[in-house]
Structure formats: structure tokens, C-alpha cells
Design a protein around this motif. Sequence first.
Motif, PDB file in Angstrom:
ATOM      1  N   LYS A 132     145.723 -43.728  49.250  1.00  0.00           N
ATOM      2  CA  LYS A 132     146.795 -44.639  48.302  1.00  0.00           C
ATOM      3  C   LYS A 132     146.907 -43.922  46.926  1.00  0.00           C
ATOM      4  CE  LYS A 132     146.400 -49.142  50.520  1.00  0.00           C
ATOM      5  NZ  LYS A 132     144.975 -49.497  51.118  1.00  0.00           N
ATOM      6  N   MET A 172     138.845 -53.827  67.357  1.00  0.00           N
ATOM      7  CA  MET A 172     139.519 -53.825  66.025  1.00  0.00           C
ATOM      8  C   MET A 172     139.867 -52.151  65.940  1.00  0.00           C
ATOM      9  SD  MET A 172     136.793 -55.518  63.234  1.00  0.00           S
ATOM     10  CE  MET A 172     136.214 -57.218  63.549  1.00  0.00           C
ATOM     11  N   SER A 173     141.009 -52.194  65.212  1.00  0.00           N
ATOM     12  CA  SER A 173     141.575 -50.828  64.956  1.00  0.00           C
ATOM     13  C   SER A 173     140.549 -50.035  63.918  1.00  0.00           C
ATOM     14  CB  SER A 173     142.969 -51.002  64.101  1.00  0.00           C
ATOM     15  OG  SER A 173     143.336 -49.683  63.451  1.00  0.00           O
ATOM     16  N   PRO A 174     140.534 -48.822  64.417  1.00  0.00           N
ATOM     17  CA  PRO A 174     139.684 -48.035  63.343  1.00  0.00           C
ATOM     18  C   PRO A 174     139.791 -48.055  61.797  1.00  0.00           C
ATOM     19  CG  PRO A 174     140.183 -46.818  65.273  1.00  0.00           C
ATOM     20  CD  PRO A 174     141.059 -47.873  65.512  1.00  0.00           C
ATOM     21  N   LEU A 175     141.234 -48.602  61.816  1.00  0.00           N
ATOM     22  CA  LEU A 175     141.601 -48.932  60.017  1.00  0.00           C
ATOM     23  C   LEU A 175     140.848 -50.316  59.621  1.00  0.00           C
ATOM     24  CD1 LEU A 175     145.526 -48.245  60.483  1.00  0.00           C
ATOM     25  CD2 LEU A 175     143.659 -46.972  59.355  1.00  0.00           C
ATOM     26  N   ILE A 228     146.806 -44.717  64.953  1.00  0.00           N
ATOM     27  CA  ILE A 228     145.346 -44.877  64.804  1.00  0.00           C
ATOM     28  C   ILE A 228     144.841 -45.922  65.769  1.00  0.00           C
ATOM     29  CG2 ILE A 228     143.521 -45.509  63.278  1.00  0.00           C
ATOM     30  CD1 ILE A 228     144.984 -44.079  61.136  1.00  0.00           C
ATOM     31  N   ARG A 229     145.341 -47.192  65.971  1.00  0.00           N
ATOM     32  CA  ARG A 229     144.824 -48.365  66.583  1.00  0.00           C
ATOM     33  C   ARG A 229     145.068 -47.717  68.262  1.00  0.00           C
ATOM     34  NH1 ARG A 229     144.485 -53.600  67.388  1.00  0.00           N
ATOM     35  NH2 ARG A 229     144.737 -54.001  65.322  1.00  0.00           N
ATOM     36  N   THR A 276     131.577 -48.264  59.524  1.00  0.00           N
ATOM     37  CA  THR A 276     130.437 -48.460  59.867  1.00  0.00           C
ATOM     38  C   THR A 276     129.645 -47.345  58.933  1.00  0.00           C
ATOM     39  OG1 THR A 276     130.414 -46.867  61.527  1.00  0.00           O
ATOM     40  CG2 THR A 276     130.834 -49.227  62.112  1.00  0.00           C
ATOM     41  N   PHE A 312     155.305 -55.481  53.538  1.00  0.00           N
ATOM     42  CA  PHE A 312     156.330 -55.057  53.103  1.00  0.00           C
ATOM     43  C   PHE A 312     156.529 -55.101  51.357  1.00  0.00           C
ATOM     44  CE2 PHE A 312     160.859 -54.570  51.671  1.00  0.00           C
ATOM     45  CZ  PHE A 312     161.313 -54.081  52.759  1.00  0.00           C
ATOM     46  N   ASP A 324     149.714 -46.298  61.237  1.00  0.00           N
ATOM     47  CA  ASP A 324     148.808 -47.209  61.705  1.00  0.00           C
ATOM     48  C   ASP A 324     148.724 -47.374  63.246  1.00  0.00           C
ATOM     49  OD1 ASP A 324     148.847 -47.260  59.027  1.00  0.00           O
ATOM     50  OD2 ASP A 324     148.786 -49.605  58.935  1.00  0.00           O
ATOM     51  N   GLY A 373     134.523 -53.053  68.854  1.00  0.00           N
ATOM     52  CA  GLY A 373     135.330 -52.243  69.268  1.00  0.00           C
ATOM     53  C   GLY A 373     136.819 -52.262  69.933  1.00  0.00           C
ATOM     54  N   PHE A 405     143.002 -43.899  68.749  1.00  0.00           N
ATOM     55  CA  PHE A 405     141.343 -43.809  68.594  1.00  0.00           C
ATOM     56  C   PHE A 405     140.752 -45.183  68.995  1.00  0.00           C
ATOM     57  CE2 PHE A 405     143.624 -40.644  65.997  1.00  0.00           C
ATOM     58  CZ  PHE A 405     142.850 -39.725  66.062  1.00  0.00           C
ATOM     59  N   GLY A 406     141.517 -46.199  69.345  1.00  0.00           N
ATOM     60  CA  GLY A 406     140.949 -47.442  69.345  1.00  0.00           C
ATOM     61  C   GLY A 406     140.005 -47.758  70.480  1.00  0.00           C
ATOM     62  N   ARG A 407     139.805 -46.862  71.414  1.00  0.00           N
ATOM     63  CA  ARG A 407     138.746 -47.015  72.221  1.00  0.00           C
ATOM     64  C   ARG A 407     137.679 -46.669  72.080  1.00  0.00           C
ATOM     65  NH1 ARG A 407     140.850 -50.093  76.370  1.00  0.00           N
ATOM     66  NH2 ARG A 407     138.752 -50.672  76.695  1.00  0.00           N
ATOM     67  N   MET A 408     137.640 -45.669  71.014  1.00  0.00           N
ATOM     68  CA  MET A 408     136.353 -45.046  70.420  1.00  0.00           C
ATOM     69  C   MET A 408     135.340 -46.120  69.737  1.00  0.00           C
ATOM     70  SD  MET A 408     137.342 -41.488  68.633  1.00  0.00           S
ATOM     71  CE  MET A 408     138.382 -40.187  69.587  1.00  0.00           C
ATOM     72  N   SER A 409     134.156 -45.977  69.708  1.00  0.00           N
ATOM     73  CA  SER A 409     133.170 -46.625  69.161  1.00  0.00           C
ATOM     74  C   SER A 409     133.566 -46.679  67.494  1.00  0.00           C
ATOM     75  CB  SER A 409     131.923 -46.824  69.433  1.00  0.00           C
ATOM     76  OG  SER A 409     131.272 -47.165  68.429  1.00  0.00           O
ATOM     77  N   PRO A 410     133.454 -47.636  66.914  1.00  0.00           N
ATOM     78  CA  PRO A 410     133.724 -47.590  65.407  1.00  0.00           C
ATOM     79  C   PRO A 410     132.688 -46.943  64.705  1.00  0.00           C
ATOM     80  CG  PRO A 410     133.688 -49.874  66.028  1.00  0.00           C
ATOM     81  CD  PRO A 410     133.503 -49.087  67.182  1.00  0.00           C
ATOM     82  N   LEU A 411     131.508 -46.572  65.481  1.00  0.00           N
ATOM     83  CA  LEU A 411     130.574 -45.499  64.917  1.00  0.00           C
ATOM     84  C   LEU A 411     131.120 -44.202  64.982  1.00  0.00           C
ATOM     85  CD1 LEU A 411     127.472 -46.756  66.655  1.00  0.00           C
ATOM     86  CD2 LEU A 411     127.793 -46.908  64.348  1.00  0.00           C
ATOM     87  N   ILE A 440     127.751 -52.466  67.993  1.00  0.00           N
ATOM     88  CA  ILE A 440     128.878 -52.074  67.352  1.00  0.00           C
ATOM     89  C   ILE A 440     130.124 -51.888  68.095  1.00  0.00           C
ATOM     90  CG2 ILE A 440     129.882 -50.370  65.744  1.00  0.00           C
ATOM     91  CD1 ILE A 440     127.083 -50.423  64.135  1.00  0.00           C
ATOM     92  N   ARG A 441     129.918 -51.121  69.257  1.00  0.00           N
ATOM     93  CA  ARG A 441     130.684 -50.745  70.113  1.00  0.00           C
ATOM     94  C   ARG A 441     131.392 -51.980  70.830  1.00  0.00           C
ATOM     95  NH1 ARG A 441     132.589 -47.070  73.939  1.00  0.00           N
ATOM     96  NH2 ARG A 441     131.784 -45.208  73.019  1.00  0.00           N
ATOM     97  N   THR A 446     138.164 -43.487  59.250  1.00  0.00           N
ATOM     98  CA  THR A 446     139.654 -43.365  58.477  1.00  0.00           C
ATOM     99  C   THR A 446     139.588 -43.411  57.297  1.00  0.00           C
ATOM    100  OG1 THR A 446     140.203 -45.668  58.916  1.00  0.00           O
ATOM    101  CG2 THR A 446     140.677 -44.289  60.989  1.00  0.00           C
ATOM    102  N   ASN A 457     145.091 -41.121  57.065  1.00  0.00           N
ATOM    103  CA  ASN A 457     146.332 -42.072  57.089  1.00  0.00           C
ATOM    104  C   ASN A 457     147.012 -41.684  55.727  1.00  0.00           C
ATOM    105  OD1 ASN A 457     148.137 -43.657  57.579  1.00  0.00           O
ATOM    106  ND2 ASN A 457     146.814 -45.547  57.829  1.00  0.00           N
TER     107      ASN A 457
END
Lengths: 281, 281
Positions: free
Chosen positions: B106, A95-98, B88-89, A102, B206, B85, A93, B92-98, A88-89, B102, B135
Motif C-alpha cells: 500500500k 483461506m486465501s493466502p492473503l 493469489i487465492r 503464520t 470500492f 487477489d 488451508g 496459491f490457495g492449496r498450499m499450506s499457509p505455512l 495449520i494446513r 504474501t 500483491n
Amino acid sequence: MAAAFSGADERLAPWVVPAAGEGRVFTLAALKPSAKPFSSGDKARDEAAVDALALDLDAWQNLFYADRRHRLLVVLQGTDASGKDGTIRRVFGRMSPLGVRTVGWKAPSEAERAHDYLWRIHAQVPGDGEIMVFNRSHYEDVLVPVVQGWIDERQTRQRYAHLNDFERLLTETGTTVVKFMLHISREEQRERLQERLDDPTKRWKFRLEDLEARKHWDDYQRAYEAMLRATSTPWAPWIVVPANSKLHRNLMVATVLRDVFASMGLSYPPDDPALAGLRID
Amino acid sequence: MAAAFSGADERLAPWVVPAAGEGRVFTLAALKPSAKPFSSGDKARDEAAVDALALDLDAWQNLFYADRRHRLLVVLQGTDASGKDGTIRRVFGRMSPLGVRTVGWKAPSEAERAHDYLWRIHAQVPGDGEIMVFNRSHYEDVLVPVVQGWIDERQTRQRYAHLNDFERLLTETGTTVVKFMLHISREEQRERLQERLDDPTKRWKFRLEDLEARKHWDDYQRAYEAMLRATSTPWAPWIVVPANSKLHRNLMVATVLRDVFASMGLSYPPDDPALAGLRID
């Protein structure tokens, strides 16, 4: 919806578990955990390829989200230390967290146990334009209970059917389901668990229960084999990933996912004519 | 629990909204969206700092998860195109998605509107060892309805109190709440919206409704100011981030978060004595 990747890549074919009725006999033991079918043979090149693929997947995710006509569920199964977290990492890893969610499935809570075992799973499947990665999954329900003898053969067969029916619902309503079984050897697991134990920054991940499961290694391999045979379907086939090499594992998973995205015919939504030539003030 | 970062960094102090009763008068207009209090003055150096901080935050997340004694809720608020957005990218973008989740808030669904407006929010707050990034957030409920006149002044004051009480509950039960308001100028928003419109890969983002909100720019700035004044509390203060420069915005948010982690006294759980000297076979 047939799985997007079937037959697309010659290297992949031997690792896709045949669906029941396909004729080909599947045995897990025939698949070597140390194999590297996707490797170029050059480590630096493979590493660069994984880097590039991870960035590709980020770009695909953007388009996938914009397109909003698909949903993607990635299932990662495998024994302890088979590399689910690492996959996963490394693969998701960039991709944006957005863009990617998981769920790590653990033992069910009391409220979850008060419902059917797919109740909590269904609540977490992806919506339009969403990517969901399951770290373990609904397949735990045909592994631990089988090895522990909590369910008998009839109940196990019943569950296989539930799982297939559930995934048929998902795929027929717009979700692509890609299932990876990370396949490592008993010796590789030993090394990784020992490493976890010897590293003061990883020791907290170690649970004595992991060794209990390890004692039943052969039983689990049998349970995995039976599960793979029974739940690899034309709509949601299993892919066995030889995963003794972490680098190869990442390369193979990332390549398959890239091909899945590439086969979807993704595009940006049509322009809103009201926006043509608009100047903002 | 007092916010971990208050007073820790001199550069930060002018950007922390004073809590009601603190005496200092807060006006949003006094804070320049083009300011760069965290910048070194050298672009390449700031970029390298953001890269390094993003990797730091990944390491902190690992320890934070292992420690499992804290929960972290990060709130990102700001007008359209203020860079939520992108933050966040990049941050937080270098953290594992685990390691990070986020939620993009809406308009509420029918089922959500059938409950109090904090019901859906509460369901998504982080658990032990978890990091959640909102977000947009529960603060939308004191912005749009205020500008649109859907709620009157008495109701608005009532909601401010709900929000403060809700965050007091969270912080007193172990959640650190860090709230960032991304502050851009009207002209900067114009440029970014025009850019979005002119880029075929971004045009789909948009919406003509965005221009409606833009027409009420001054009303929204007033609603933001009133909200910041009323809901910056000792337990969950607001931080205004001058965000005309994306690079500065990322640098400031990442620095603050790094300092939040560093102040938590995180550590790995104590070793299980049963594991001492264990050899796996």
C-alpha cells in the motif's frame, strides 16, 4: 476483553485451563490425549464437518477483514509431532493466502537475543482485520529454558507474569488471543516420529535433537502443566486439545475458531453514501 | 541466473517482454487482454487443469521447502480489478499457509517514506525455501509517480536502473524472480468495478480514488508499457498475462509457476547417516 468462547460450548469447558484463582485444580495428566469430545462418533461425518468448517472459516476471514475492527492471534503449542503444521494446513488451508499469516518460531537469532524475548514476538502480532497464527510461540521461553535449567523458579515466575501482562496489553487493545495446546501421548509421539523417519519424503524433517527433548518427556509435561496453570488468564485462557486423533484435533480447533468469529458481531462497513447509484463509465 | 522458464513453452514466448537490446519491439497495445493462449478451448477442462495445478504447486512447495537451496519471489502487477487477489487465492490457495507468504503493498507509511523506496521491499524478500508473493510491488514506484508527474523522465530512468540492479542482486544470490503483469481491457475493468459496487459484500472494497486512476487509463497503459520495456531483463523478465478471462489468467500463471519449479532440479536433502535404521523408543 473476556475470551469470546468461554462457556459457549459445553463440550469445551473441561478442556479450558482454569485461570489462577478460579479454584479448580488443573492437572495435565487428567486430560486424555486420546479423548474426542468434539467427535460425532462417525469418521466420515467428522471429516465432512472439518471440510465444511474450513470453508466457513474462509468466509469468516473475508468478513473479519472487511470489518477491520478486530485482530486475531492464534497460538499453537505442543511437543514435536503434536500436529501444529497439520492443524495449520487443515484448519486454515482454505483461506486465501492473503487472509492469514503464520510465523514458525525457531531459536532466536543473534540480533533477537540482543533484545528482550518478547521483542521479536511483538513485531509479529496481527493488525486490524488480520489473522496471525503462531506455530510455537513466546511460550517456548518458559519451556526449554525451564527444562534445561537455564532459568530458575523466580525467573520462571517473572516470565509467566511478563507473558500475562503482554497478552493483557494485546487483548485490551483489540486483539483476541486464542491459545491451543495440542496434547498427545508419549506413545503417539513415538509412532509419529518413527513414521517421519521411515518416510523418505519426510525424513529431512527429522532432527536428532528431537530425541533429546523426548528423553525429557516427563520434565516437559511438568513444564507444560506449570505454564498452563500460570498463564491461563480470563483474557487469554489456554485450551488443551486432545490430539492423538488428527481428525478430532482439526475438528475441535476449527469449531472453536468458528465460534470465536461468530461471537465477534462482525459486519461489513457502512456504505459510503457517495457510492449510491454510481455508474462507472 | 537466467529465468527458468524462458523459451520452455512455445505458448509463452509471445507474452514474455523482450529485454532491452533484444531487438524485438514491445507494445502493450499489441497484446490482447482477451487472448487465451493457454486455454484448451474447453472450459470444464481448463477448470480441472487449474485445480490439478494448484494441488501440484502445493506438492512442489513441499519439495521446494525441503530442498532449501532456492528462494522464490512472485510479483503480481496490474491495474485495479485486474485480478491480483483472485490469482493469489486460486493459484496459491492449496498450499499450506505455512508455505507461502504474501504482502499487499500500500502507500508507504511515514517511517517507510523516511527511507529509500526499496528499503521496505528488501525487508520482505523470501529466504531459503520460502515463497513470497507480492500483491503490487516496487513497480508501483514507477507507475503512480510517473502518471502524477511527481518524478521526471531522468528520475524515472534512474528508478528503472535501481529496480534492475536490485533484482540482479536478488537473482545472483539465489532468488528466482517471476513477474506477472495482469493485462485487462478498459471495458473489463468497468464491468468488474461496477460489479464490486453492486455487490453489498464487496462494496466496502470500492474506493472513489479507484475512479481517479481509471480516468488516467491511457496514461497508466503508457506508464506500464515504458516500465515493462525498461525492466524486463534476462534475469527477471516480465510476463504479460491476458487476464480478461479469470480462468485463463489462473491457468497461465499456474502453468508458468509449475514449470519454474520443475526446472529447478529440486530434491530432498541427503539422508543423515546417523538416522539409518534408527528405532525410536
